[in-house]
Motif scaffolding. Structure first.
Motif, mmCIF file in Angstrom:
data_model
loop_
_atom_site.group_PDB
_atom_site.id
_atom_site.type_symbol
_atom_site.label_atom_id
_atom_site.label_comp_id
_atom_site.label_asym_id
_atom_site.label_seq_id
_atom_site.Cartn_x
_atom_site.Cartn_y
_atom_site.Cartn_z
ATOM 1 N N GLU A 4 0.669 -6.795 -25.424
ATOM 2 C CA GLU A 4 -0.735 -5.858 -26.199
ATOM 3 C C GLU A 4 -0.512 -5.230 -27.370
ATOM 4 O OE1 GLU A 4 -4.115 -1.748 -26.615
ATOM 5 O OE2 GLU A 4 -2.038 -2.533 -24.980
ATOM 6 N N LEU A 5 0.038 -4.840 -27.798
ATOM 7 C CA LEU A 5 0.971 -4.374 -29.837
ATOM 8 C C LEU A 5 1.076 -6.241 -30.103
ATOM 9 C CD1 LEU A 5 3.032 -1.133 -28.712
ATOM 10 C CD2 LEU A 5 0.634 -1.646 -29.972
ATOM 11 N N ASN A 6 1.690 -7.054 -29.597
ATOM 12 C CA ASN A 6 2.387 -7.982 -30.096
ATOM 13 C C ASN A 6 1.230 -8.746 -30.650
ATOM 14 O OD1 ASN A 6 5.115 -8.507 -30.222
ATOM 15 N ND2 ASN A 6 5.512 -8.660 -28.333
ATOM 16 N N ALA A 7 0.217 -8.897 -29.447
ATOM 17 C CA ALA A 7 -1.544 -9.658 -29.914
ATOM 18 C C ALA A 7 -1.828 -9.019 -30.681
ATOM 19 C CB ALA A 7 -1.968 -9.426 -29.022
ATOM 20 N N LEU A 8 -2.174 -7.560 -30.977
ATOM 21 C CA LEU A 8 -2.476 -6.992 -31.943
ATOM 22 C C LEU A 8 -1.658 -7.293 -33.854
ATOM 23 C CD1 LEU A 8 -4.740 -4.476 -33.224
ATOM 24 C CD2 LEU A 8 -2.822 -3.202 -32.505
ATOM 25 N N ARG A 9 -0.198 -7.211 -33.643
ATOM 26 C CA ARG A 9 0.292 -6.879 -34.773
ATOM 27 C C ARG A 9 -0.055 -7.726 -36.322
ATOM 28 N NH1 ARG A 9 5.115 -9.192 -37.197
ATOM 29 N NH2 ARG A 9 5.373 -11.501 -35.402
ATOM 30 N N ARG A 10 -0.370 -9.558 -35.479
ATOM 31 C CA ARG A 10 -1.065 -10.018 -37.213
ATOM 32 C C ARG A 10 -1.999 -10.505 -37.182
ATOM 33 N NH1 ARG A 10 3.478 -15.044 -35.428
ATOM 34 N NH2 ARG A 10 4.974 -13.904 -36.367
ATOM 35 N N THR A 11 -3.168 -9.490 -36.724
ATOM 36 C CA THR A 11 -4.797 -9.379 -36.909
ATOM 37 C C THR A 11 -5.103 -9.019 -38.249
ATOM 38 O OG1 THR A 11 -4.706 -6.987 -36.402
ATOM 39 C CG2 THR A 11 -4.667 -9.241 -33.939
ATOM 40 N N ARG A 12 -4.643 -8.406 -38.759
ATOM 41 C CA ARG A 12 -5.168 -8.114 -40.393
ATOM 42 C C ARG A 12 -4.382 -8.958 -41.023
ATOM 43 N NH1 ARG A 12 -7.326 -5.408 -37.501
ATOM 44 N NH2 ARG A 12 -8.347 -3.654 -37.854
ATOM 45 N N PRO A 68 1.600 -19.373 -27.909
ATOM 46 C CA PRO A 68 0.871 -19.435 -27.184
ATOM 47 C C PRO A 68 -0.845 -18.356 -27.731
ATOM 48 C CG PRO A 68 1.801 -19.533 -25.382
ATOM 49 C CD PRO A 68 2.139 -18.831 -26.854
ATOM 50 N N ALA A 69 -0.353 -17.050 -28.253
ATOM 51 C CA ALA A 69 -1.875 -16.213 -28.831
ATOM 52 C C ALA A 69 -2.157 -16.901 -30.068
ATOM 53 C CB ALA A 69 -1.013 -15.443 -28.487
ATOM 54 N N ALA A 193 0.021 -3.990 -41.130
ATOM 55 C CA ALA A 193 -1.423 -3.691 -41.082
ATOM 56 C C ALA A 193 -1.548 -2.843 -39.944
ATOM 57 C CB ALA A 193 -2.425 -4.086 -42.209
ATOM 58 N N ALA A 194 -2.033 -3.878 -39.005
ATOM 59 C CA ALA A 194 -3.020 -3.820 -38.181
ATOM 60 C C ALA A 194 -1.810 -2.509 -36.903
ATOM 61 C CB ALA A 194 -2.938 -4.486 -37.055
ATOM 62 N N LEU A 195 -0.762 -2.414 -37.208
ATOM 63 C CA LEU A 195 -0.145 -2.396 -35.886
ATOM 64 C C LEU A 195 -0.259 -0.665 -36.888
ATOM 65 C CD1 LEU A 195 3.032 -3.252 -34.901
ATOM 66 C CD2 LEU A 195 1.163 -3.512 -33.408
ATOM 67 N N THR A 196 0.384 -0.380 -37.971
ATOM 68 C CA THR A 196 0.321 0.890 -38.707
ATOM 69 C C THR A 196 -1.273 1.701 -38.582
ATOM 70 O OG1 THR A 196 1.868 0.265 -40.329
ATOM 71 C CG2 THR A 196 0.763 2.057 -41.033
ATOM 72 N N GLU A 197 -2.257 0.667 -38.533
ATOM 73 C CA GLU A 197 -3.652 1.184 -37.941
ATOM 74 C C GLU A 197 -3.155 2.276 -37.053
ATOM 75 O OE1 GLU A 197 -6.112 -1.697 -39.415
ATOM 76 O OE2 GLU A 197 -5.890 -1.475 -41.324
ATOM 77 N N TRP A 198 -3.335 0.967 -35.543
ATOM 78 C CA TRP A 198 -2.724 1.340 -34.709
ATOM 79 C C TRP A 198 -2.025 2.736 -34.231
ATOM 80 C CZ3 TRP A 198 1.780 2.362 -31.554
ATOM 81 C CH2 TRP A 198 0.757 2.711 -30.058
ATOM 82 N N LEU A 199 -1.256 3.240 -35.319
ATOM 83 C CA LEU A 199 0.003 3.815 -35.272
ATOM 84 C C LEU A 199 -0.851 5.236 -35.362
ATOM 85 C CD1 LEU A 199 2.929 5.088 -34.232
ATOM 86 C CD2 LEU A 199 3.453 5.086 -36.181
ATOM 87 N N ALA A 209 6.861 5.420 -30.816
ATOM 88 C CA ALA A 209 8.358 5.674 -31.348
ATOM 89 C C ALA A 209 8.256 4.413 -31.726
ATOM 90 C CB ALA A 209 8.530 6.648 -31.493
ATOM 91 N N GLU A 210 8.539 3.348 -30.992
ATOM 92 C CA GLU A 210 8.315 2.286 -31.203
ATOM 93 C C GLU A 210 7.662 1.419 -32.591
ATOM 94 O OE1 GLU A 210 8.891 -2.079 -28.988
ATOM 95 O OE2 GLU A 210 7.906 -1.221 -27.908
ATOM 96 N N VAL A 211 6.787 1.494 -32.027
ATOM 97 C CA VAL A 211 5.961 1.254 -33.518
ATOM 98 C C VAL A 211 6.428 1.899 -34.726
ATOM 99 C CG1 VAL A 211 3.531 0.369 -34.534
ATOM 100 C CG2 VAL A 211 4.077 0.527 -31.604
ATOM 101 N N ARG A 212 6.082 3.051 -34.767
ATOM 102 C CA ARG A 212 6.884 3.367 -36.038
ATOM 103 C C ARG A 212 7.953 3.145 -36.441
ATOM 104 N NH1 ARG A 212 7.034 8.666 -33.656
ATOM 105 N NH2 ARG A 212 4.292 8.885 -34.357
#
Length: 239
Positions: A4-12, A68-69, A193-199, A209-212
């Motif tokens: 889920e987070l890997n898919a989110l990572r490049r969305t911005r 694939p994603a 950006a996307a993961l920072t916004e999620w965080l 903690a892993e994302v941070r």
């Protein structure tokens, strides 16, 4: 990180390279697009490919990647923009794609071929006679530190050596430009950006903690180890 987070990572991210919209438009201009076949090898989600076919109704596009994603994102964008019949996305090894194509993009994907020099040689057999190649690749803009070499490996060339390798592979340079610092800073910012916004929205999530750690580490590496050291060149080539 989980799927889920890997898919989110490049969305911005607009595309997976340090490239502004204005610079992207310039490169498409220099490619002299027309009717025919454009292949994007290592396309990711194929944003530049989609923009190329949008401005050239008689152009047929093929995007090749192993993610694939990213390919699913490209197919969805093609449908949303009305280009599903003009572009196909295929999950395959970019280095094994046989060609030929009238126009070819290979941006940030030389690693798929084994090295920059191997990519330049192989792509000469993929681009049809009289065609053009848009080749985007990293180069050392300043001597790299041991940490930068650890991050990116030892295949990256200084810019003069990159141009020498291009000539040695039989290519003529029709256009040459490099990513500027604003393009790099925007690329690095949007990659986080996307993961920072999620965080910020999920500070108590068990995965926080892993994302941070990832987001902070990526920023520190960029600022300390390769900002102003790693460059990125865009070459429009013919042969």
């Amino acid at each position: 990180m989980d799927d889920e987070l890997n898919a989110l990572r490049r969305t911005r991210m607009r595309w997976n390279a340090p490239l502004s919209e204005v610079h992207g438009d310039l490169l498409l201009d220099r490619m002299a697009l027309g009717d025919g076949h454009l292949a994007d090898l290592g396309c990711g989600w194929g944003e530049l490919l989609l923009r190329a076919v949008a401005r050239t109704p008689g152009l047929r596009g093929t995007g090749i990647d192993t993610d694939p994603a990213a390919l699913a994102r490209g197919r969805s964008a093609a449908r949303d923009r009305g280009h599903a019949g003009q572009v196909e996305f295929a999950e395959a090894d970019a280095a094994a794609w046989p060609g030929p194509a009238d126009r070819v993009f290979c941006i940030g994907a030389s690693h798929a071929f084994g090295s920059t020099k191997a990519a330049l040689d192989r792509l000469g057999r993929v681009v049809a006679p009289g065609g053009r190649l848009l080749f985007g690749d990293g180069y050392w803009a300043a001597p790299p530190s041991p940490k930068a070499l650890e991050i990116f490996g030892d295949d990256i060339l200084p810019l003069p050596d990159l141009l020498d390798a291009t000539a040695a592979a039989g290519w003529q340079v029709l256009h040459f430009s490099t990513a500027d610092q604003r393009e790099w800073d925007d690329f690095e910012s949007t990659s986080r950006a996307a993961l920072t916004e999620w965080l910020l929205a999920h500070p108590a999530d068990p995965r926080a903690a892993e994302v941070r750690e990832w987001a902070g580490g990526r920023l520190r590496e960029y600022v300390r180890d390769y900002r102003g050291v790693l460059g990125f060149a865009y070459l429009v080539l013919g042969r």
